[in-house]
Design an enzyme around this catalytic site. Structure first.
Site, PDB file in Angstrom:
ATOM      1  N   ARG A   1      34.008 -13.928  55.452  1.00 18.06           N
ATOM      2  CA  ARG A   1      33.359 -13.588  56.728  1.00 18.06           C
ATOM      3  C   ARG A   1      33.374 -12.099  57.044  1.00 18.06           C
ATOM      4  NH1 ARG A   1      36.035 -18.135  60.385  1.00 18.06           N
ATOM      5  NH2 ARG A   1      37.740 -17.413  59.095  1.00 18.06           N
TER       6      ARG A   1
ATOM      7  N   HIS B   1      51.913 -30.488  41.195  1.00 15.25           N
ATOM      8  CA  HIS B   1      52.355 -29.931  39.922  1.00 15.25           C
ATOM      9  C   HIS B   1      53.269 -30.875  39.120  1.00 15.25           C
ATOM     10  CE1 HIS B   1      50.590 -26.449  41.609  1.00 15.25           C
ATOM     11  NE2 HIS B   1      51.610 -26.071  42.343  1.00 15.25           N
TER      12      HIS B   1
ATOM     13  N   LYS C   1      44.288 -26.678  45.219  1.00 16.89           N
ATOM     14  CA  LYS C   1      45.178 -27.505  46.015  1.00 16.89           C
ATOM     15  C   LYS C   1      45.440 -26.797  47.349  1.00 16.89           C
ATOM     16  CE  LYS C   1      49.810 -27.248  45.439  1.00 16.89           C
ATOM     17  NZ  LYS C   1      50.430 -26.043  46.020  1.00 16.89           N
TER      18      LYS C   1
ATOM     19  N   LYS D   1      62.897 -24.958  47.808  1.00 18.60           N
ATOM     20  CA  LYS D   1      62.888 -23.513  48.063  1.00 18.60           C
ATOM     21  C   LYS D   1      64.329 -23.061  48.307  1.00 18.60           C
ATOM     22  CE  LYS D   1      58.289 -23.166  48.617  1.00 18.60           C
ATOM     23  NZ  LYS D   1      57.475 -22.604  47.550  1.00 18.60           N
TER      24      LYS D   1
HETATM   25  C1  BG6 Z   1      52.282 -23.216  44.547  1.00 15.67           C
HETATM   26  C2  BG6 Z   1      53.011 -23.617  45.799  1.00 15.67           C
HETATM   27  O1  BG6 Z   1      51.311 -24.178  44.226  1.00 15.67           O
HETATM   28  O2  BG6 Z   1      53.206 -23.082  43.476  1.00 15.67           O
HETATM   29  C3  BG6 Z   1      54.089 -22.599  46.133  1.00 15.67           C
HETATM   30  O3  BG6 Z   1      52.089 -23.725  46.879  1.00 15.67           O
HETATM   31  C4  BG6 Z   1      55.001 -22.383  44.960  1.00 15.67           C
HETATM   32  O4  BG6 Z   1      54.844 -23.017  47.267  1.00 15.67           O
HETATM   33  C5  BG6 Z   1      54.204 -22.095  43.693  1.00 15.67           C
HETATM   34  O5  BG6 Z   1      55.846 -21.277  45.259  1.00 15.67           O
HETATM   35  C6  BG6 Z   1      55.125 -22.093  42.495  1.00 15.67           C
HETATM   36  O6  BG6 Z   1      54.417 -21.713  41.372  1.00 15.67           O
HETATM   37  P1  BG6 Z   1      55.165 -21.111  40.100  1.00 15.67           P
HETATM   38  O7  BG6 Z   1      54.060 -20.885  39.123  1.00 15.67           O
HETATM   39  O8  BG6 Z   1      55.843 -19.866  40.551  1.00 15.67           O
HETATM   40  O9  BG6 Z   1      56.154 -22.152  39.678  1.00 15.67           O
END
Ligand code: BG6
Length: 528
Positions: free
Chosen positions: A52, A265, A172, A363
């Protein structure tokens, strides 16, 4: 993944909706730049950012240059000089139909300028939705209503190869539960053919994730043992040290760890670990096996979900800036959003009946680690038990696939300690993936985008996989009890203590199941 027999990378216009967003800045443009640096982008590929904010092409390029400097692996002025002219910009709101006449014209103009117009006067187009999920459906509807998708006409044409294609990559979060996902899939299906829809999961772009199928099916020795007779259980972990921070307000507090990491994932990693051998390495054979596997995962009742999962959230750290999750800006503590989730799944199929699969993600945990741990059963009998009481209880074999931070595979085995008499110890057969196989790891997004340009969906998700993943996860998400009993955990730990009960339940005598918590791969001497 690059195959010698891949379809060619055809010229196209890549349209990124959400061009001023974080993903575009941190991942997409730096990944495309890296591909250009490696000479892997077709010359006639033009990237049109749509957002935008009013910006000129040059102002957009300046912003992207900063991102590339910060996030691409190497910055090179000569590569930038080649890459920058590909970047174009159009101010517009994808969610508003009024933006589409200008977009349609721009696509044709760029097709003309790049000399890539095909039969019917349009170029190939790859749409990338890098926007808030709340506008996915309006944008898809607008693309359809503007007549930008003519893919279906190809099948009626005698000259299909010269007609343009249109494809869409969608990020996603793909839905927030099963009903919203079905609705999004229906919306996509009204406009695009299923094989033009690329549901992206950046975990499928990771080397060691792709290597799971190669490891299982290009070797003879894993597959005969890859079943309930030899495997006790499997753990899949994605632990991060970072907190949620500013993402809480605009996304995380309404998502949580199960939606953010496990449903997307980790279920994909699980599929690759557990599917039957596809007949050949291609998209439809692999997708078929993944769908079959997910369909064999029972839908849990609320009661079963309660005893098969634990939710947690991190508390305050020792530094003042390490806030408790509930104190992050934008968090509503009443939602009881989990920053840690651990779940147990199983499959009602011949290979895996009775084998639990534990998936967890959190986390602010003790270490950044993404791994698959396959715990084998003990040998049927212990020939050495009478020699020394210390030999009565030896740890079983274990295979560790480390996806991050350092790609590797490690197999723990037993051996004789050199010297007189029989003494046993554990040691690891360690494979340092990059050192052993060479090559350059590149940001997952680049190769995945190239695959979409080629029309190769091998590393993308089928509608039925995504819906199946939600069917499996929804009972945990909807369990009021799990949420009411959310557990606190201190930052820098491996999550709430209560998760030990999830994995420990059902251990066989002499082989207690425990989380694989460590911060180095060389743990050969540890007991399981
Ligand atoms: C993302 C999540 O899809 O993957 C994040 O939204 C996460 O919260 C991230 O930190 C982790 O990805 P990677 O590749 O660092 O394991």
């Amino acid at each position: 993944m690059t195959h010698a027999n891949h379809p060619a990378i055809e010229p196209c216009v890549l349209i990124i909706f959400g061009a001023s967003g974080d993903l575009t800045k941190r991942k997409l443009i730096p990944a495309l730049y890296d591909l250009d640096r490696q000479g892997r982008l077709p010359e006639q590929l033009c990237i049109l950012g749509v957002s935008r904010t009013p910006l000129s092409d040059d102002a957009f390029r300046d912003k992207m240059k900063e991102s590339v400097k910060e996030f691409a692996s190497v910055f090179d002025d000569a590569v930038w000089a080649r890459f920058a002219p590909r970047l174009r910009y159009l101010a517009g709101d994808g969610a508003s139909p009024e933006s589409f006449p200008a977009l349609s014209k721009k696509i044709v103009d760029l097709g003309g300028e790049y000399k890539i117009l095909r039969e019917g006067g349009s170029p190939n187009v790859l749409f990338y939705l890098s926007v808030s999920p709340s506008v996915y459906e309006p944008i898809i509807d607008n693309i359809g209503a503007a007549g930008l998708v003519t893919e279906g006409h190809r099948w009626c044409s005698l000259n299909a190869a010269s007609m343009p294609w249109q494809r869409i990559i969608i990020e996603k979060p793909f839905g927030t539960d099963l009903p919203t996902t079905v609705s999004l899939n229906q919306c996509l299906g009204r406009v695009f053919e299923e094989d033009a829809i690329f549901r992206i999961d950046h975990y499928l772009g990771k080397e060691l994730v792709q290597n799971i199928l190669v490891m299982r099916f290009a070797n003879t020795f894993f597959e005969p043992m890859w079943n309930r007779t030899y495997i006790d259980h499997v753990q899949i972990t994605a632990a991060e040290t970072v907190g949620v921070g500013s993402r809480a307000a605009n996304f995380y507090d309404t998502a949580g760890a199960l939606r953010d990491m496990i449903q997307s994932h980790l279920i994909q990693v699980l599929c690759l670990v557990a599917i039957e051998p596809p007949s050949v390495y291609d998209a439809s054979a692999i997708m078929r096996e993944k769908i079959k596997l997910i369909n064999s995962c029972p839908t849990l009742t609320d009661e079963q979900a309660q005893t098969s999962a634990v939710f947690g959230r991190y508390t305050k750290g020792s530094k003042p800036e390490d806030k408790a999750y509930v104190d992050e800006p934008g968090v509503d503590p009443k939602r009881a959003t989990e920053t840690y989730a651990a779940i147990r799944l199983g499959f009602d199929n011949w290979r895996w009946a009775g084998v639990p699969f534990f998936l967890r993600s959190g986390k602010r945990m003790a270490a950044k680690r993404t791994e698959v741990m396959v715990q084998f059963r003990k040998p049927p009998t212990n020939l050495f038990r009478h020699l020394d009481p210390a030999l009565a209880d030896r740890p079983p074999n274990r295979l560790l696939i480390t996806i991050a931070p350092r790609e590797g595979i490690s197999l723990r085995m037993e051996g004789k300690v050199p010297g007189s008499g029989i003494k046993l110890a554990s040691a690891n057969l360690d494979l340092d993936y990059l050192n052993s196989f060479g090559g350059e790891v590149i940001e997952a997004y680049g190769p995945l985008i190239l695959d979409a340009i080629r029309g190769d969906r091998t590393l993308y998700k089928h509608r039925d996989e995504v819906e199946g993943g939600w069917r499996v996860c929804d009972p945990f998400l909807k369990s009021a009890k799990l949420r009411a009993e959310i557990q606190d955990y201190a930052p820098g730990t491996w999550g709430p203590k209560a998760a030990d009960a999830i994995i420990g339940a059902g251990s066989t005598p002499g082989l207690e199941r425990r989380w694989h918590n460590l911060d180095s791969t060389s743990d050969a001497t540890r007991t399981p």
